[in-house]
Design a protein around this motif. Structure first.
Motif, mmCIF file in Angstrom:
data_model
loop_
_atom_site.group_PDB
_atom_site.id
_atom_site.type_symbol
_atom_site.label_atom_id
_atom_site.label_comp_id
_atom_site.label_asym_id
_atom_site.label_seq_id
_atom_site.Cartn_x
_atom_site.Cartn_y
_atom_site.Cartn_z
ATOM 1 N N UNK A 149 -5.112 18.465 0.623
ATOM 2 C CA UNK A 149 -5.898 17.360 0.297
ATOM 3 C C UNK A 149 -4.803 16.251 -0.561
ATOM 4 N N UNK A 150 -4.302 16.837 -1.402
ATOM 5 C CA UNK A 150 -3.728 15.931 -2.441
ATOM 6 C C UNK A 150 -2.257 15.408 -1.579
ATOM 7 N N UNK A 151 -1.732 16.367 -0.891
ATOM 8 C CA UNK A 151 -0.420 16.135 -0.065
ATOM 9 C C UNK A 151 -0.861 14.882 1.079
ATOM 10 N N UNK A 152 -1.880 14.912 1.637
ATOM 11 C CA UNK A 152 -1.977 14.219 2.593
ATOM 12 C C UNK A 152 -2.569 12.732 1.997
ATOM 13 N N UNK A 153 -3.034 12.890 0.687
ATOM 14 C CA UNK A 153 -3.436 11.570 0.309
ATOM 15 C C UNK A 153 -2.384 11.006 -0.897
ATOM 16 N N UNK A 154 -1.316 11.608 -1.034
ATOM 17 C CA UNK A 154 -0.165 11.010 -1.686
ATOM 18 C C UNK A 154 0.745 10.055 -1.042
ATOM 19 N N UNK A 155 0.452 8.920 -1.526
ATOM 20 C CA UNK A 155 1.057 7.640 -0.620
ATOM 21 C C UNK A 155 2.477 7.793 -0.739
ATOM 22 N N UNK A 156 3.257 8.565 -1.555
ATOM 23 C CA UNK A 156 4.541 8.742 -1.436
ATOM 24 C C UNK A 156 5.154 9.481 -0.401
ATOM 25 N N UNK A 157 4.428 10.428 -0.133
ATOM 26 C CA UNK A 157 4.518 11.194 1.016
ATOM 27 C C UNK A 157 3.904 10.924 2.353
ATOM 28 N N UNK A 158 2.787 10.264 2.364
ATOM 29 C CA UNK A 158 2.078 9.791 3.806
ATOM 30 C C UNK A 158 1.421 8.301 3.551
ATOM 31 N N UNK A 159 1.631 7.539 4.453
ATOM 32 C CA UNK A 159 0.941 6.367 4.306
ATOM 33 C C UNK A 159 -0.133 6.157 5.507
ATOM 34 N N UNK A 160 -1.394 6.247 5.009
ATOM 35 C CA UNK A 160 -2.663 6.218 6.051
ATOM 36 C C UNK A 160 -3.241 4.914 5.886
ATOM 37 N N UNK A 161 -3.432 4.264 7.165
ATOM 38 C CA UNK A 161 -4.524 3.098 7.173
ATOM 39 C C UNK A 161 -5.511 3.447 8.460
ATOM 40 N N UNK A 162 -6.365 2.654 8.578
ATOM 41 C CA UNK A 162 -7.456 3.015 9.763
ATOM 42 C C UNK A 162 -6.929 2.915 10.942
ATOM 43 N N UNK A 163 -5.702 2.137 11.186
ATOM 44 C CA UNK A 163 -5.013 1.862 12.395
ATOM 45 C C UNK A 163 -3.868 2.511 12.646
ATOM 46 N N UNK A 164 -2.926 2.874 11.555
ATOM 47 C CA UNK A 164 -1.806 3.460 11.721
ATOM 48 C C UNK A 164 -1.667 4.367 10.480
ATOM 49 N N UNK A 165 -0.906 5.538 11.101
ATOM 50 C CA UNK A 165 -0.580 6.400 10.081
ATOM 51 C C UNK A 165 0.998 6.899 10.071
ATOM 52 N N UNK A 166 1.454 6.722 8.922
ATOM 53 C CA UNK A 166 3.116 7.108 8.816
ATOM 54 C C UNK A 166 3.001 8.377 8.038
ATOM 55 N N UNK A 167 3.122 9.459 8.696
ATOM 56 C CA UNK A 167 3.224 10.916 7.855
ATOM 57 C C UNK A 167 4.456 11.852 7.686
ATOM 58 N N UNK A 168 4.401 12.702 6.953
ATOM 59 C CA UNK A 168 5.445 13.549 6.813
ATOM 60 C C UNK A 168 6.071 13.943 7.857
ATOM 61 N N UNK A 169 7.436 14.267 8.172
ATOM 62 C CA UNK A 169 7.943 14.925 9.046
ATOM 63 C C UNK A 169 7.583 16.425 9.330
ATOM 64 N N UNK A 170 6.950 16.975 8.188
ATOM 65 C CA UNK A 170 6.256 18.177 8.234
ATOM 66 C C UNK A 170 5.105 18.284 9.313
ATOM 67 N N UNK A 171 4.578 17.179 9.634
ATOM 68 C CA UNK A 171 3.541 17.024 10.612
ATOM 69 C C UNK A 171 4.217 17.118 11.977
ATOM 70 N N UNK A 172 5.507 16.674 12.012
ATOM 71 C CA UNK A 172 5.928 16.632 13.406
ATOM 72 C C UNK A 172 6.851 18.131 13.695
#
Length: 237
Positions: free
Chosen positions: A171-194
């Motif tokens: 939860x802390x990782x996903x909501x850390x804006x320095x690691x993941x940028x999440x909006x309703x229409x677009x997410x830019x997430x860590x390479x870890x998820x790729x």
């Protein structure tokens, strides 16, 4: 001075009680801050707790009667402890990716001794934790000692705290804006998820998995991109 005194007290208590998880826990509480930054310089000067714990790992292997959570916690602690050792043995350095031995990178070096057997970090991660425990949350529990990675936990895992700890770390990782940028229409997430997409999408889509933990709920058709990964060391400045 205060940290040295604290370490000596913790060392005495831990050795007397001989709870090896407590030994590693004492190390992490002393040298890892709440943001997951590690005092590698301090650890290099005071390796006693790490050496005690690694000696324990050299002579211990999960038993057949261990619960899955106990075994998982053991191997995750082992991975993190040997990652710290690898950094200390190569320190000073800027990135874990700078480590090379006989043509092998940090994850492929066979140096982690557990139960008289020698493993690489890759083997522990892929052949033990991912293969036998099948839990995508493992990726926020084991740590690559890097800025873009999940927060290095400042406590040891146990069978008792494992599920709650992994839930909070994810939860802390996903909501850390320095690691993941999440909006309703677009997410830019860590390479870890790729890199480990198959682990996160085995039972759901990636967006569904993100939404399980994200405070911002993402549309099912949101655009997904992956951020560049910063391998710089997660050390205290």
């Amino acid at each position: 001075m205060k940290k040295t005194i604290t370490l000596l007290v913790l060392l005495f208590i831990s050795v007397q009680s001989y709870s090896q998880t407590d030994v590693f826990n004492a190390l992490l509480k002393t040298y890892v801050d709440t943001e997951g930054n590690i005092d590698y310089k301090g650890l290099r000067k005071n390796r006693a707790l790490l050496d005690i714990y690694l000696n324990h790992l050299e002579n211990q292997i999960p038993g057949r009667n261990w619960s899955q959570n106990k075994a998982k916690a053991f191997w995750m602690n082992a991975y993190n402890a040997y990652t710290i050792k690898l950094i200390l043995d190569s320190y000073p350095l800027k990135k874990i990716t700078d480590i090379k031995r006989k043509g092998r990178n940090a994850w492929k070096i066979p140096f982690a001794v557990v139960g008289k057997e020698t493993y690489s970090l890759d083997y522990i991660e892929h052949k033990i934790l991912r293969r036998w425990h099948n839990d995508p949350r493992v990726h926020v529990g084991i740590n690559a000692a890097s800025k873009s990675g999940p927060r290095f936990p400042n406590y040891a895992f146990t069978a008792k705290n494992l599920n709650s700890a992994l839930e909070l770390l994810m939860k802390n990782f996903i909501n850390d804006s320095s690691k993941n940028k999440i909006t309703i229409t677009k997410i830019e997430v860590s390479k870890m998820f790729e890199w480990y997409k198959g682990d996160f999408t085995e039972k759901s889509t990636l967006i569904e998995y993100i939404n399980k933990y994200s405070t911002v709920k993402v549309n099912d058709n949101a655009e997904v991109t992956f951020l560049e990964y910063d391998w710089h060391l997660n050390g205290l400045q």
